[in-house]
Write a protein that holds these residues in place. Sequence first.
Motif, PDB file in Angstrom:
ATOM      1  N   SER A   1       0.817  -1.211   0.000  1.00 28.44           N
ATOM      2  CA  SER A   1       0.000   0.000   0.000  1.00 28.44           C
ATOM      3  C   SER A   1       0.853   1.264   0.000  1.00 28.44           C
ATOM      4  CB  SER A   1      -0.866   0.033   1.263  1.00 28.44           C
ATOM      5  OG  SER A   1      -1.764  -1.045   1.272  1.00 28.44           O
ATOM      6  N   HIS A   2       0.221   2.356  -0.348  1.00 26.51           N
ATOM      7  CA  HIS A   2       0.835   3.673  -0.169  1.00 26.51           C
ATOM      8  C   HIS A   2       0.366   4.213   1.177  1.00 26.51           C
ATOM      9  CE1 HIS A   2       1.496   3.203  -4.426  1.00 26.51           C
ATOM     10  NE2 HIS A   2       2.145   4.349  -4.493  1.00 26.51           N
ATOM     11  N   THR A   3       1.245   4.864   1.890  1.00 25.73           N
ATOM     12  CA  THR A   3       0.830   5.495   3.146  1.00 25.73           C
ATOM     13  C   THR A   3       1.592   6.791   3.386  1.00 25.73           C
ATOM     14  OG1 THR A   3       0.524   5.213   5.541  1.00 25.73           O
ATOM     15  CG2 THR A   3       2.496   4.227   4.620  1.00 25.73           C
ATOM     16  N   THR A   4       0.940   7.676   4.137  1.00 26.65           N
ATOM     17  CA  THR A   4       1.608   8.924   4.539  1.00 26.65           C
ATOM     18  C   THR A   4       2.226   8.788   5.933  1.00 26.65           C
ATOM     19  OG1 THR A   4      -0.430   9.809   5.504  1.00 26.65           O
ATOM     20  CG2 THR A   4       0.000  10.334   3.173  1.00 26.65           C
ATOM     21  N   ARG A   5       2.060   7.616   6.573  1.00 33.04           N
ATOM     22  CA  ARG A   5       2.668   7.508   7.910  1.00 33.04           C
ATOM     23  C   ARG A   5       4.173   7.296   7.781  1.00 33.04           C
ATOM     24  NH1 ARG A   5       4.591   2.704   9.423  1.00 33.04           N
ATOM     25  NH2 ARG A   5       3.341   0.808   9.477  1.00 33.04           N
ATOM     26  N   ALA A   6       4.885   7.636   8.857  1.00 36.17           N
ATOM     27  CA  ALA A   6       6.347   7.489   8.849  1.00 36.17           C
ATOM     28  C   ALA A   6       6.710   6.015   8.974  1.00 36.17           C
ATOM     29  CB  ALA A   6       6.942   8.271  10.013  1.00 36.17           C
ATOM     30  N   PRO A   7       7.807   5.595   8.337  1.00 32.90           N
ATOM     31  CA  PRO A   7       8.239   4.193   8.488  1.00 32.90           C
ATOM     32  C   PRO A   7       8.618   3.881   9.925  1.00 32.90           C
ATOM     33  CG  PRO A   7       9.557   5.335   6.800  1.00 32.90           C
ATOM     34  CD  PRO A   7       8.678   6.371   7.447  1.00 32.90           C
ATOM     35  N   ARG A   8       8.304   2.666  10.385  1.00 33.32           N
ATOM     36  CA  ARG A   8       8.793   2.201  11.691  1.00 33.32           C
ATOM     37  C   ARG A   8      10.216   1.709  11.486  1.00 33.32           C
ATOM     38  NH1 ARG A   8       3.396  -1.272  12.090  1.00 33.32           N
ATOM     39  NH2 ARG A   8       2.011   0.350  12.844  1.00 33.32           N
ATOM     40  N   PRO A   9      10.980   1.623  12.563  1.00 28.21           N
ATOM     41  CA  PRO A   9      12.337   1.087  12.416  1.00 28.21           C
ATOM     42  C   PRO A   9      12.278  -0.277  11.721  1.00 28.21           C
ATOM     43  CG  PRO A   9      12.005   1.933  14.631  1.00 28.21           C
ATOM     44  CD  PRO A   9      10.668   2.009  13.944  1.00 28.21           C
ATOM     45  N   GLY A  10      13.091  -0.441  10.715  1.00 30.97           N
ATOM     46  CA  GLY A  10      13.131  -1.725  10.003  1.00 30.97           C
ATOM     47  C   GLY A  10      12.232  -1.783   8.783  1.00 30.97           C
ATOM     48  N   GLU A  11      11.249  -0.898   8.686  1.00 33.63           N
ATOM     49  CA  GLU A  11      10.372  -0.919   7.511  1.00 33.63           C
ATOM     50  C   GLU A  11      11.096  -0.282   6.322  1.00 33.63           C
ATOM     51  OE1 GLU A  11       5.768  -0.973   9.092  1.00 33.63           O
ATOM     52  OE2 GLU A  11       6.686   0.974   8.751  1.00 33.63           O
ATOM     53  N   ARG A  12      10.938  -0.926   5.147  1.00 34.03           N
ATOM     54  CA  ARG A  12      11.629  -0.449   3.941  1.00 34.03           C
ATOM     55  C   ARG A  12      10.635   0.077   2.918  1.00 34.03           C
ATOM     56  NH1 ARG A  12      13.244  -6.370   3.885  1.00 34.03           N
ATOM     57  NH2 ARG A  12      11.251  -6.203   4.956  1.00 34.03           N
ATOM     58  N   ASP A  13      11.001   1.168   2.288  1.00 34.11           N
ATOM     59  CA  ASP A  13      10.124   1.753   1.267  1.00 34.11           C
ATOM     60  C   ASP A  13       9.974   0.758   0.109  1.00 34.11           C
ATOM     61  OD1 ASP A  13       8.541   3.753   0.084  1.00 34.11           O
ATOM     62  OD2 ASP A  13      10.232   4.463  -1.105  1.00 34.11           O
ATOM     63  N   GLY A  14       8.736   0.502  -0.288  1.00 32.62           N
ATOM     64  CA  GLY A  14       8.493  -0.423  -1.393  1.00 32.62           C
ATOM     65  C   GLY A  14       8.322  -1.863  -0.933  1.00 32.62           C
ATOM     66  N   VAL A  15       8.564  -2.146   0.340  1.00 29.78           N
ATOM     67  CA  VAL A  15       8.413  -3.522   0.840  1.00 29.78           C
ATOM     68  C   VAL A  15       7.168  -3.618   1.730  1.00 29.78           C
ATOM     69  CG1 VAL A  15       9.488  -5.415   2.147  1.00 29.78           C
ATOM     70  CG2 VAL A  15      10.892  -3.935   0.688  1.00 29.78           C
ATOM     71  N   GLU A  16       7.223  -2.963   2.897  1.00 28.61           N
ATOM     72  CA  GLU A  16       6.029  -2.954   3.759  1.00 28.61           C
ATOM     73  C   GLU A  16       4.996  -1.963   3.193  1.00 28.61           C
ATOM     74  OE1 GLU A  16       9.088  -2.894   5.016  1.00 28.61           O
ATOM     75  OE2 GLU A  16       9.158  -4.782   6.144  1.00 28.61           O
ATOM     76  N   TYR A  17       5.492  -0.818   2.761  1.00 26.94           N
ATOM     77  CA  TYR A  17       4.652   0.249   2.198  1.00 26.94           C
ATOM     78  C   TYR A  17       5.448   1.039   1.179  1.00 26.94           C
ATOM     79  CZ  TYR A  17       1.108  -0.050   5.954  1.00 26.94           C
ATOM     80  OH  TYR A  17       0.111  -0.461   6.799  1.00 26.94           O
ATOM     81  N   HIS A  18       4.716   1.794   0.354  1.00 25.82           N
ATOM     82  CA  HIS A  18       5.319   2.906  -0.379  1.00 25.82           C
ATOM     83  C   HIS A  18       5.064   4.121   0.517  1.00 25.82           C
ATOM     84  CE1 HIS A  18       5.812   0.432  -3.923  1.00 25.82           C
ATOM     85  NE2 HIS A  18       4.535   0.099  -3.859  1.00 25.82           N
ATOM     86  N   PHE A  19       6.119   4.670   1.074  1.00 30.34           N
ATOM     87  CA  PHE A  19       5.964   5.808   1.989  1.00 30.34           C
ATOM     88  C   PHE A  19       5.975   7.100   1.173  1.00 30.34           C
ATOM     89  CE2 PHE A  19       7.722   2.350   4.552  1.00 30.34           C
ATOM     90  CZ  PHE A  19       6.837   2.351   5.620  1.00 30.34           C
ATOM     91  N   VAL A  20       4.857   7.806   1.210  1.00 30.66           N
ATOM     92  CA  VAL A  20       4.728   8.999   0.356  1.00 30.66           C
ATOM     93  C   VAL A  20       4.283  10.207   1.179  1.00 30.66           C
ATOM     94  CG1 VAL A  20       4.213   7.686  -1.758  1.00 30.66           C
ATOM     95  CG2 VAL A  20       2.329   8.404  -0.275  1.00 30.66           C
ATOM     96  N   SER A  21       4.463  11.390   0.596  1.00 25.62           N
ATOM     97  CA  SER A  21       4.013  12.625   1.252  1.00 25.62           C
ATOM     98  C   SER A  21       2.501  12.759   1.077  1.00 25.62           C
ATOM     99  CB  SER A  21       4.703  13.820   0.601  1.00 25.62           C
ATOM    100  OG  SER A  21       4.229  13.939  -0.733  1.00 25.62           O
ATOM    101  N   GLY A  22       1.915  13.641   1.854  1.00 27.79           N
ATOM    102  CA  GLY A  22       0.488  13.923   1.726  1.00 27.79           C
ATOM    103  C   GLY A  22       0.153  14.420   0.323  1.00 27.79           C
ATOM    104  N   ASP A  23       1.022  15.253  -0.238  1.00 33.81           N
ATOM    105  CA  ASP A  23       0.769  15.790  -1.586  1.00 33.81           C
ATOM    106  C   ASP A  23       0.792  14.690  -2.638  1.00 33.81           C
ATOM    107  OD1 ASP A  23       0.504  18.286  -0.546  1.00 33.81           O
ATOM    108  OD2 ASP A  23       2.474  19.030  -1.210  1.00 33.81           O
ATOM    109  N   ASP A  24       1.768  13.806  -2.519  1.00 35.12           N
ATOM    110  CA  ASP A  24       1.859  12.713  -3.499  1.00 35.12           C
ATOM    111  C   ASP A  24       0.645  11.790  -3.381  1.00 35.12           C
ATOM    112  OD1 ASP A  24       4.194  13.736  -4.403  1.00 35.12           O
ATOM    113  OD2 ASP A  24       5.503  12.222  -3.489  1.00 35.12           O
ATOM    114  N   PHE A  25       0.231  11.574  -2.137  1.00 35.89           N
ATOM    115  CA  PHE A  25      -0.939  10.704  -1.934  1.00 35.89           C
ATOM    116  C   PHE A  25      -2.165  11.326  -2.605  1.00 35.89           C
ATOM    117  CE2 PHE A  25      -4.450   8.589   0.023  1.00 35.89           C
ATOM    118  CZ  PHE A  25      -4.003   7.314   0.358  1.00 35.89           C
ATOM    119  N   GLU A  26      -2.364  12.623  -2.345  1.00 39.78           N
ATOM    120  CA  GLU A  26      -3.507  13.342  -2.928  1.00 39.78           C
ATOM    121  C   GLU A  26      -3.484  13.270  -4.445  1.00 39.78           C
ATOM    122  OE1 GLU A  26      -6.185  14.576  -1.720  1.00 39.78           O
ATOM    123  OE2 GLU A  26      -5.499  13.968   0.264  1.00 39.78           O
TER     124      GLU A  26
END
Length: 199
Positions: free
Chosen positions: A44-69
């Motif tokens: 999924s895509h999320t605007t929440r911050a990654p937890r320690p150990g979470e990798r972008d593109g693996v657990e989530y796609h970490f995106v900004s609020g603007d990108d999500f919108e």
Amino acid sequence: MAPTSPPTDRRPLVISGPSGVGKGTLLKRLFAHGSGDEFAFSVSHTTRAPRPGERDGVEYHFVSGDDFEALAGAGGFVEHARFGGNRYGTSRRALDEQTARGRVVVLDIEMEGVKQIKSSGIPARYVFVAPPSEEELERRLRGRGTESAESVQRRLDQAKLELEYAKTPGVHDKVIVNDDLETAYKELEDFVYAPAPSS
Ligand code: ADP
Ligand code: 5GP
């Protein structure tokens, strides 16, 4: 014994349940037992911050609020929702691509997303994971050590709504109480590998 052939029911699997109930733990086991290419986790895509150990593109796609919108505005999500002050969404492209490759796509989403998938016309199977008690849910959420006190409280408040919604008759194909992990995992595995209705 672990199944030796892939699931015959290829419909996407939608797994939901209160935060901290053990969805991620159960899914990790499911993926580890498979041969590696029968399941595709819907990242999924999320605007929440990654937890320690979470990798972008693996657990989530970490995106900004603007990108999500922007992605939401362009119709890029099959469903999206707000949870605990953050946005979460399932990308249409990922779902289509993995489904086309013949994989069972697995979505770990909260209940507003479940409702949207249900009304989207996508044929899916729905599993709800329930805690043995609200006290035990709180213990697990705190014990995981990933949330601030405020975030724990928000998640517990949301859990009440999730549990209430899950009582709606017919809303889930399978409800699993995750008390003993082994037992809960076996129930999940049996459900996932049950023969497809038409086979
Ligand atoms: P979710 O993905 O639903 O938010 P997690 O899989 O992160 O939940 O699990 C939350 C915490 O509960 C983790 O610390 C996990 O190790 C623990 N946990 C999961 N299932 C069980 C279980 N059956 N009994 C005890 N602890 C569990
Ligand atoms: P967490 O922040 O603990 O990873 O996830 C919080 C909640 O958001 C969980 O209930 C999880 O199932 C849900 N969630 C994760 N991704 C999505 C998504 O793409 N859509 C929706 N609707 N919920 C999601």
